[in-house]
Design an enzyme around this catalytic site. Structure first.
Site, mmCIF file in Angstrom:
data_model
loop_
_atom_site.group_PDB
_atom_site.id
_atom_site.type_symbol
_atom_site.label_atom_id
_atom_site.label_comp_id
_atom_site.label_asym_id
_atom_site.label_seq_id
_atom_site.Cartn_x
_atom_site.Cartn_y
_atom_site.Cartn_z
ATOM 1 C CE LYS A 1 -3.401 5.060 -1.528
ATOM 2 N NZ LYS A 1 -4.552 5.445 -2.365
ATOM 3 C CE1 TYR B 1 -3.759 2.476 0.869
ATOM 4 C CE2 TYR B 1 -2.137 3.411 2.366
ATOM 5 C CZ TYR B 1 -3.345 3.515 1.697
ATOM 6 O OH TYR B 1 -4.115 4.649 1.841
HETATM 7 N N1 LIG Z 1 -9.080 6.192 5.657
HETATM 8 C C1 LIG Z 1 -7.889 6.684 5.771
HETATM 9 O O1 LIG Z 1 -7.394 6.916 6.903
HETATM 10 C C2 LIG Z 1 -7.048 7.013 4.553
HETATM 11 C C3 LIG Z 1 -5.800 7.616 4.751
HETATM 12 C C4 LIG Z 1 -5.032 7.953 3.652
HETATM 13 C C5 LIG Z 1 -5.502 7.708 2.381
HETATM 14 N N2 LIG Z 1 -6.712 7.116 2.198
HETATM 15 C C6 LIG Z 1 -7.155 6.867 0.814
HETATM 16 O O2 LIG Z 1 -8.428 7.434 0.601
HETATM 17 C C7 LIG Z 1 -9.167 6.672 -0.363
HETATM 18 C C8 LIG Z 1 -10.525 6.302 0.212
HETATM 19 O O3 LIG Z 1 -10.294 5.487 1.361
HETATM 20 P P1 LIG Z 1 -11.433 5.105 2.438
HETATM 21 O O4 LIG Z 1 -10.794 5.220 3.758
HETATM 22 O O5 LIG Z 1 -12.692 5.827 2.154
HETATM 23 O O6 LIG Z 1 -11.568 3.536 2.103
HETATM 24 P P2 LIG Z 1 -12.826 2.558 2.147
HETATM 25 O O7 LIG Z 1 -13.819 2.997 3.154
HETATM 26 O O8 LIG Z 1 -12.234 1.201 2.224
HETATM 27 O O9 LIG Z 1 -13.470 2.787 0.700
HETATM 28 C C9 LIG Z 1 -12.752 2.457 -0.442
HETATM 29 C C10 LIG Z 1 -13.642 2.630 -1.658
HETATM 30 O O10 LIG Z 1 -12.905 2.213 -2.815
HETATM 31 C C11 LIG Z 1 -13.686 1.269 -3.519
HETATM 32 N N3 LIG Z 1 -12.863 0.384 -4.334
HETATM 33 C C12 LIG Z 1 -11.895 -0.494 -3.958
HETATM 34 N N4 LIG Z 1 -11.404 -1.117 -5.044
HETATM 35 C C13 LIG Z 1 -12.075 -0.630 -6.124
HETATM 36 C C14 LIG Z 1 -12.027 -0.874 -7.513
HETATM 37 N N5 LIG Z 1 -11.200 -1.797 -8.055
HETATM 38 N N6 LIG Z 1 -12.842 -0.161 -8.327
HETATM 39 C C15 LIG Z 1 -13.688 0.749 -7.820
HETATM 40 N N7 LIG Z 1 -13.810 1.009 -6.514
HETATM 41 C C16 LIG Z 1 -12.998 0.326 -5.676
HETATM 42 C C17 LIG Z 1 -14.468 0.530 -2.445
HETATM 43 O O11 LIG Z 1 -15.549 -0.181 -3.007
HETATM 44 P P3 LIG Z 1 -16.241 -1.446 -2.251
HETATM 45 O O12 LIG Z 1 -17.209 -0.880 -1.251
HETATM 46 O O13 LIG Z 1 -16.904 -2.195 -3.354
HETATM 47 O O14 LIG Z 1 -15.133 -2.222 -1.580
HETATM 48 C C18 LIG Z 1 -14.896 1.735 -1.604
HETATM 49 O O15 LIG Z 1 -15.967 2.400 -2.222
HETATM 50 C C19 LIG Z 1 -8.276 5.466 -0.708
HETATM 51 O O16 LIG Z 1 -7.578 5.706 -1.897
HETATM 52 C C20 LIG Z 1 -7.317 5.398 0.464
HETATM 53 O O17 LIG Z 1 -6.091 4.779 0.116
HETATM 54 C C21 LIG Z 1 -7.499 6.759 3.249
#
Ligand SMILES: NC(=O)c1ccc[n+]([C@@H]2O[C@H](COP(=O)([O-])OP(=O)(O)OC[C@H]3O[C@@H](n4cnc5c(N)ncnc54)[C@H](OP(=O)(O)O)[C@@H]3O)[C@@H](O)[C@H]2O)c1
Length: 244
Positions: free
Chosen positions: A171, A167
């Site tokens: 990034k 991961y």
């Molecule tokens: N949460 C944090 O603390 C954090 C910190 C830094 C960066 N981020 C980044 O922010 C972004 C959103 O994260 P989040 O925390 O909201 O994660 P999350 O709650 O796990 O949601 C991830 C989303 O991405 C979708 N997804 C995964 N694989 C996919 C694919 N192949 N095609 C289309 N959609 C896909 C998931 O769909 P499904 O529901 O079908 O699985 C879900 O809608 C990510 O890029 C993550 O790396 C998050």
């Protein structure tokens, strides 16, 4: 009268993507709510429509070329352009019980298929539509965990955060891609930036995370709506630059 923006957010059926859709909806934007699962996308779109926003679910699996091409063709036919692309979809599938050298190649490949190649292919497919915009904006959801400088510096906020190497490196690569694409687009009206949302309470972030989802979407929204004289090729968290 200002033209209503059209924004596509990938992985917007839940988490930061869903909240980004809601907050952009408040900014008089037509939302194309990307979801790899049709039923989840329709349910999420219905929830936002009930809040009064203009929302259209779009089936989009960013790890599937056919799905990407179909989605781009659909947006071209129905809307003819795109103003904002938020590459939000992402996965974290490392086995935290394993060392860096023990993560399987499958884990690395799967992670990169979504977090890097998915972003590149989606961006390439939608770039012609972004070029039809008066001021296109691309936001790549990165992470502070992608900061090579922090990872290499003992005592940095994430020096010890090496439990999810695939991961983290995906990034870092996404950040590098952001810089490359920004260079290509430097003489256009399109801006491309990498966003660190913060450590956010989502399925990925977990319950121990520091930030509420409402705040976690703010960096994406501010870069999606950044002014014409704003940054491009930057790596930002709530307006502050992060080290590459
Ligand atoms: N949460 C944090 O603390 C954090 C910190 C830094 C960066 N981020 C980044 O922010 C972004 C959103 O994260 P989040 O925390 O909201 O994660 P999350 O709650 O796990 O949601 C991830 C989303 O991405 C979708 N997804 C995964 N694989 C996919 C694919 N192949 N095609 C289309 N959609 C896909 C998931 O769909 P499904 O529901 O079908 O699985 C879900 O809608 C990510 O890029 C993550 O790396 C998050």
């Amino acid at each position: 009268m200002q033209r209503k923006n059209i924004a596509l957010i990938t992985g917007a059926n839940k988490g930061i993507g869903f909240e980004t859709a809601r907050q952009l909806g408040r900014e008089n934007t037509t939302i194309l709510l990307g979801s790899r699962d049709q039923a989840k996308g329709e349910e999420a779109a219905a929830r936002l429509r009930a809040e009064g926003f203009d929302v259209h679910p779009i089936m989009l699996d960013v790890s599937d070329s056919v799905s990407i091409q179909k989605a781009a063709a659909e947006v071209k036919e129905k809307f003819g352009r795109l103003d904002i692309l938020v590459n939000n979809a992402g996965i974290m599938v490392d086995d935290r019980k394993k060392k860096i050298s023990e993560q399987t190649l499958e884990t690395w490949r799967k992670t990169f298929a979504t977090n890097l190649f998915g972003v590149i292919e989606t961006t390439n497919a939608f770039l012609p539509l972004l070029r039809q915009s008066e001021a296109g904006r691309i936001v790549n959801l990165s992470s502070i965990l992608g900061s090579i400088e922090y990872h290499a510096t003992a005592g940095s906020p994430i020096y010890e955060s090496k439990q999810t190497p695939a991961y983290n490196v995906s990034k870092s690569a996404l950040n590098a891609y952001t810089v490359q694409l920004a260079y290509e687009l430097r003489d256009t009206k399109i801006k491309v930036n990498a966003a660190h949302p913060g450590w956010v309470k989502t399925e990925m972030g977990g319950e121990g995370a520091m930030m509420e989802i409402e705040d976690g979407a703010k960096t994406s929204v501010s870069l999606a709506t950044v002014a014409d004289n704003g940054p491009s090729g930057a790596f930002l968290h709530q307006g502050e630059s992060l080290p590459w």
